[in-house]
Design a protein around this motif. Structure first.
Motif, short mmCIF file in Angstrom:
data_model
loop_
_atom_site.label_atom_id
_atom_site.label_comp_id
_atom_site.label_asym_id
_atom_site.label_seq_id
_atom_site.Cartn_x
_atom_site.Cartn_y
_atom_site.Cartn_z
N SER A 71 0.87 -1.17 0.00
CA SER A 71 0.00 0.00 0.00
C SER A 71 0.91 1.23 0.00
O SER A 71 1.85 1.31 0.82
CB SER A 71 -0.87 -0.02 1.26
OG SER A 71 -1.20 1.28 1.67
N ARG B 62 -5.74 -0.02 0.62
CA ARG B 62 -6.70 0.18 1.71
C ARG B 62 -7.62 1.36 1.45
O ARG B 62 -7.22 2.35 0.85
CB ARG B 62 -5.96 0.45 3.03
CG ARG B 62 -5.11 -0.69 3.49
CD ARG B 62 -4.53 -0.44 4.87
NE ARG B 62 -3.36 0.44 4.83
CZ ARG B 62 -3.33 1.65 5.35
NH1 ARG B 62 -4.40 2.17 5.92
NH2 ARG B 62 -2.23 2.37 5.31
N ARG C 246 -11.18 3.58 3.43
CA ARG C 246 -11.60 4.02 4.77
C ARG C 246 -12.19 2.85 5.56
O ARG C 246 -12.66 1.88 4.98
CB ARG C 246 -12.65 5.14 4.66
CG ARG C 246 -12.04 6.46 4.28
CD ARG C 246 -13.09 7.53 4.19
NE ARG C 246 -13.58 7.90 5.51
CZ ARG C 246 -14.87 7.91 5.87
NH1 ARG C 246 -15.80 7.57 5.01
NH2 ARG C 246 -15.22 8.28 7.07
N LYS D 225 -18.14 4.84 -8.96
CA LYS D 225 -16.97 5.32 -8.21
C LYS D 225 -15.71 5.10 -9.03
O LYS D 225 -15.38 3.97 -9.39
CB LYS D 225 -16.88 4.57 -6.87
CG LYS D 225 -15.61 4.88 -6.10
CD LYS D 225 -15.63 4.30 -4.70
CE LYS D 225 -14.26 4.38 -4.07
NZ LYS D 225 -14.24 3.98 -2.66
C1 BTN Z 1 -11.66 4.48 -0.17
O1 BTN Z 1 -12.18 4.06 -1.21
O2 BTN Z 1 -12.21 4.39 0.94
C2 BTN Z 1 -10.32 5.17 -0.27
C3 BTN Z 1 -9.40 4.46 -1.20
C4 BTN Z 1 -7.98 5.02 -1.18
C5 BTN Z 1 -7.07 4.19 -2.03
C6 BTN Z 1 -5.69 4.77 -2.15
S1 BTN Z 1 -4.75 3.97 -3.40
C7 BTN Z 1 -3.31 4.72 -2.85
C8 BTN Z 1 -3.36 4.74 -1.34
N1 BTN Z 1 -2.85 3.50 -0.79
C9 BTN Z 1 -3.78 2.82 -0.15
O3 BTN Z 1 -3.61 1.71 0.41
N2 BTN Z 1 -4.96 3.46 -0.19
C10 BTN Z 1 -4.83 4.72 -0.89
#
Ligand code: BTN
Length: 274
Positions: free
Chosen positions: A27, A55, A57, A123
């Motif tokens: 991530s 990840r 929220r 989305k």
């Molecule tokens: C959501 O949909 O709730 C938020 C998603 C956020 C995704 C981005 S991708 C780059 C960054 N690294 C992660 O693990 N999450 C954020």
């Protein structure tokens, strides 16, 4: 795969921002968080082609294996900032991304409070803002803003909810597509908002693009289901909904979960009954 060999003249936009690129990370948010713990005071942009543990929220997964996906995080320190600023930063990042996509790609974007960008009823991007907090003062010392954008590709191996609610900015990525103008514009706008976060000048931009004003929605607060009609946002970026007794409720991002499903529209469909 998109050409991610960025030639950004970063100094003109964001002074000392260090840029790192990876084919794969678990991530980008996790990477930046641990990088900031080890390199205090540094400012960094990390981009990955794919993520194995992307990840969202509330501990949800974010599908990060799209053929043309863009996954990046920016980490920077802030001066003893109150915890409430975390959701304002989410809103500032969402507003910057909306402005960058509309200006550079010419696509009309909406935002589902608080952190999901929609295009043509699906989305297409998510934002995850995370804080590193000083335990003694309970103030935020650094922030990580993570962004995932679905440019093009299919969600065949994604979970059923993602398959239903996720979409892409393009069906087929245009040959002339360039990442650099999009990221540069995002960084330019976001940096200005970050420098003047107290002014909250992003709020009108955000509210103008807010999805579902006047729509009746369900939301979860501590696992209990409620219903209300979306009215708008307040000065803290909290969502205002009118309940069935005609009272205005203030929803705080950290406490609320809204499913994306109720905002999904197939093209040409109105979703009043969802
Ligand atoms: C959501 O949909 O709730 C938020 C998603 C956020 C995704 C981005 S991708 C780059 C960054 N690294 C992660 O693990 N999450 C954020």
């Amino acid at each position: 795969m998109i050409d991610k060999s960025l030639e950004i003249d970063i100094e003109k936009i964001w002074g000392n921002l260090e840029i790192q690129k990876f084919e794969e990370l678990d991530s980008t948010n996790s990477y930046v968080k641990s990088y900031l713990e080890k390199n205090k005071g540094c400012e960094i942009l990390v981009i990955a082609d794919t993520q194995t543990e992307g990840r969202g929220r509330s501990g949800r997964k974010f599908y990060s294996q799209l053929e043309h996906g863009l996954y990046f995080s920016i980490g920077f320190s802030v001066e003893d900032t109150a915890p409430e600023f975390l959701s304002l930063y989410t809103i500032a990042a969402a507003s910057s991304l909306i402005q960058a996509i509309e200006k550079k790609l010419g696509l009309k974007i909406e935002v589902k409070w608080v952190n999901d960008l929609f295009y043509q009823g699906k989305k297409v991007a998510g934002i995850l803002a995370e804080a590193i907090t000083n335990q003694k003062t309970n103030k935020i010392s650094s922030l990580v803003i993570g962004i995932g954008i679905n440019l093009a590709g299919t969600f065949d191996d994604a979970d059923p909810l993602t398959q239903k609610s996720a979409g892409t900015l393009y069906q087929v990525l245009p040959e002339e597509f360039e990442l650099e103008p999009l990221i540069t514009e995002f960084l330019r706008v976001f940096y200005t908002y970050h420098q003047n976060i107290e002014n909250k000048s992003f709020l009108p931009v955000y509210e103008k693009h807010l999805l579902g004003i006047g729509q009746e929605v369900y939301y979860l607060r501590r696992d209990k289901k409620y219903r209300g009609r979306i009215e708008g946002i307040n000065e803290q970026g909290q969502l205002l909904v009118k309940n069935n007794k005609n009272n205005i409720e203030i929803l705080i991002a950290d406490e609320i979960h809204f499913s994306s499903e109720q905002f999904v529209k197939e093209i040409g469909e109105t979703n009043e009954n969802l």
